[in-house]
Design an enzyme around this catalytic site. Structure first.
Site, PDB file in Angstrom:
ATOM      1  N   LYS A 191       0.852  -1.181   0.000  1.00  0.00           N
ATOM      2  CA  LYS A 191       0.000   0.000   0.000  1.00  0.00           C
ATOM      3  C   LYS A 191       0.893   1.237   0.000  1.00  0.00           C
ATOM      4  O   LYS A 191       1.656   1.461   0.940  1.00  0.00           O
ATOM      5  CB  LYS A 191      -0.904  -0.011   1.238  1.00  0.00           C
ATOM      6  CG  LYS A 191      -1.817   1.195   1.298  1.00  0.00           C
ATOM      7  CD  LYS A 191      -2.795   1.101   2.450  1.00  0.00           C
ATOM      8  CE  LYS A 191      -3.665   2.343   2.485  1.00  0.00           C
ATOM      9  NZ  LYS A 191      -4.581   2.336   3.627  1.00  0.00           N
ATOM     10  N   LYS A 244      -2.102  -1.775  -3.934  1.00  0.00           N
ATOM     11  CA  LYS A 244      -2.938  -0.576  -3.927  1.00  0.00           C
ATOM     12  C   LYS A 244      -2.091   0.680  -3.977  1.00  0.00           C
ATOM     13  O   LYS A 244      -1.136   0.746  -3.216  1.00  0.00           O
ATOM     14  CB  LYS A 244      -3.754  -0.624  -2.627  1.00  0.00           C
ATOM     15  CG  LYS A 244      -4.520   0.607  -2.297  1.00  0.00           C
ATOM     16  CD  LYS A 244      -5.154   0.438  -0.947  1.00  0.00           C
ATOM     17  CE  LYS A 244      -5.987   1.669  -0.679  1.00  0.00           C
ATOM     18  NZ  LYS A 244      -6.459   1.719   0.667  1.00  0.00           N
TER      19      LYS A 244
HETATM   20  C1  PBG Z   1      -7.580   3.481   5.357  1.00  0.00           C
HETATM   21  C2  PBG Z   1      -7.801   3.234   3.922  1.00  0.00           C
HETATM   22  C3  PBG Z   1      -7.581   4.123   2.858  1.00  0.00           C
HETATM   23  C4  PBG Z   1      -8.037   3.475   1.714  1.00  0.00           C
HETATM   24  C5  PBG Z   1      -8.467   2.205   2.098  1.00  0.00           C
HETATM   25  N1  PBG Z   1      -8.298   2.080   3.460  1.00  0.00           N
HETATM   26  C6  PBG Z   1      -7.104   5.516   2.857  1.00  0.00           C
HETATM   27  C7  PBG Z   1      -5.768   5.829   3.357  1.00  0.00           C
HETATM   28  O1  PBG Z   1      -4.939   4.962   3.641  1.00  0.00           O
HETATM   29  O2  PBG Z   1      -5.524   7.025   3.505  1.00  0.00           O
HETATM   30  C8  PBG Z   1      -8.046   4.059   0.331  1.00  0.00           C
HETATM   31  C9  PBG Z   1      -9.136   3.568  -0.538  1.00  0.00           C
HETATM   32  C10 PBG Z   1      -9.413   4.416  -1.737  1.00  0.00           C
HETATM   33  O3  PBG Z   1      -8.804   5.471  -1.986  1.00  0.00           O
HETATM   34  O4  PBG Z   1     -10.303   3.994  -2.492  1.00  0.00           O
HETATM   35  N2  PBG Z   1      -6.408   2.960   5.877  1.00  0.00           N
HETATM   36 ZN    ZN Z   2      -6.041   3.753   7.937  1.00  0.00          ZN
END
Ligand code: PBG
Ligand code: ZN
Length: 322
Positions: A191, A244
């Protein structure tokens, strides 16, 4: 003469020789459930996506099932936030209520829950904080507690998105010790600290109140590090791996595919959705065709499944084509 065009001549030939295909059964639809008064409201930067109260989910669920979708991913907006995100593990928390409701009505629908603290903490970070520091080891038992509460409510799969080191092992151990050996763990192993999460942070009200997430989410310049994260999460007991965002990271997705035998998910994130919707609305692209092309590219790069806000429209489009 070699003529690749021979196999492109008719629809039937193209169908026969196509290497990758989309299937509604591989799509996971994210749902925002809210304990606040904003249920039913459309998210401005994500046209077509609404927040739902747990009790107001039924219509959405019927639509999801009718379209042949098999899995949802739940995010919660709690009634109140605090320093430790305590609503995240409350037995009557918004996600826990939604899971129970879904499982009571549609036991066969796969329920995946996002395990994180950022929607629940007053500071908006994914872990506990001391001063400006995001604490790693202190956060692990909290995440484990959240995951167990989701499993108790009936979640099939828990998906930690916090990016703390060691959280997969901590969550797996907590689940196993409470009798949830069969609750699967889908890790957001790869991520990135991405600007593509902008619309989501509006949708889930989870933007950090100070600083950013670069001290825990991955640096966009790094691809080899993704494999290291996958190796660690695999050793800690992850059943599935998420990469992601998706579109700007298809190279990473491909590398992940070649590296792991675990099922692999691409997360087609909110900013990717918003860009497509904006351009389509302006009439600058054919939204449906670009959507299907994007999703196909994720599968071609190596994703077994795709988490996408387009899931319902994609399922509808695939049905019309069939
Ligand atoms: C929270 C989370 C996020 C997303 C999924 N879980 C945002 C972040 O990490 O700031 C992003 C999902 C998206 O943008 O569709 N941890
Ligand atoms: Zn988070």
């Amino acid at each position: 003469m070699m003529r690749p065009r021979r196999l492109r001549r008719t629809e039937a030939l193209r169908d026969l020789t196509r290497e990758t295909a989309l299937d509604a059964r591989d799509l996971i639809y994210p749902l925002f459930v809210t304990a606040r008064s904003d249920a039913g409201e459309e998210i401005v930067s994500m046209p077509g996506i609404r927040r739902h109260s747990p009790e107001g989910l039924d219509e959405e669920l019927a639509e999801i099932a009718a379209l042949g979708l098999k899995a949802v991913l739940l995010f919660g907006l709690p009634a109140r936030k605090d320093e430790t995100g305590s609503e995240a593990w409350a037995e009557d928390g918004v996600v826990q209520r939604a899971v129970r409701r879904i499982k009571a009505r549609m036991p066969e629908l796969l329920v995946i829950t996002d395990v994180c603290l950022c929607e629940y903490t007053s500071h908006g970070h994914c872990g506990l904080v001391r001063g400006e520091e995001i604490l790693n080891d202190e956060t692990l038992p909290v995440l484990a507690r959240v995951a167990v509460s989701h499993a108790q409510a009936g979640a099939d799969i828990v998906a930690p998105s916090d990016m703390m080191d060691g959280r997969v092992a901590a969550i797996r151990a907590a689940l196993d010790s409470r009798g949830f050996q069969d609750t699967a763990l889908m890790a957001y192993s790869v991520k990135y600290a991405s600007a593509y999460y902008g619309p989501f942070r509006e949708a889930a009200d989870g933007a950090p109140r100070f600083g950013d997430r670069r001290a825990y989410q991955m640096d966009p310049g790094n691809a080899r590090e993704a494999l290291r994260e996958i190796a660690l999460d695999t050793a800690e007991g992850a059943d599935m791996i998420i990469v992601k965002p998706a579109l700007a990271y298809l190279d990473v997705l491909r590398a992940a595919r070649e590296y792991t035998v675990l099922p692999l998910a691409a997360y087609n994130v909110s900013g990717e959705y918003a860009m497509l919707k904006a351009a389509a609305r302006l009439g600058w692209i054919d939204g449906e065709r670009v959507m299907l092309e994007n999703l196909l590219a994720m599968k071609r790069a190596g994703a077994d499944m795709i988490i996408t806000y387009h899931a319902k429209e994609a399922a509808r489009a695939l049905r019309e084509k069939a």
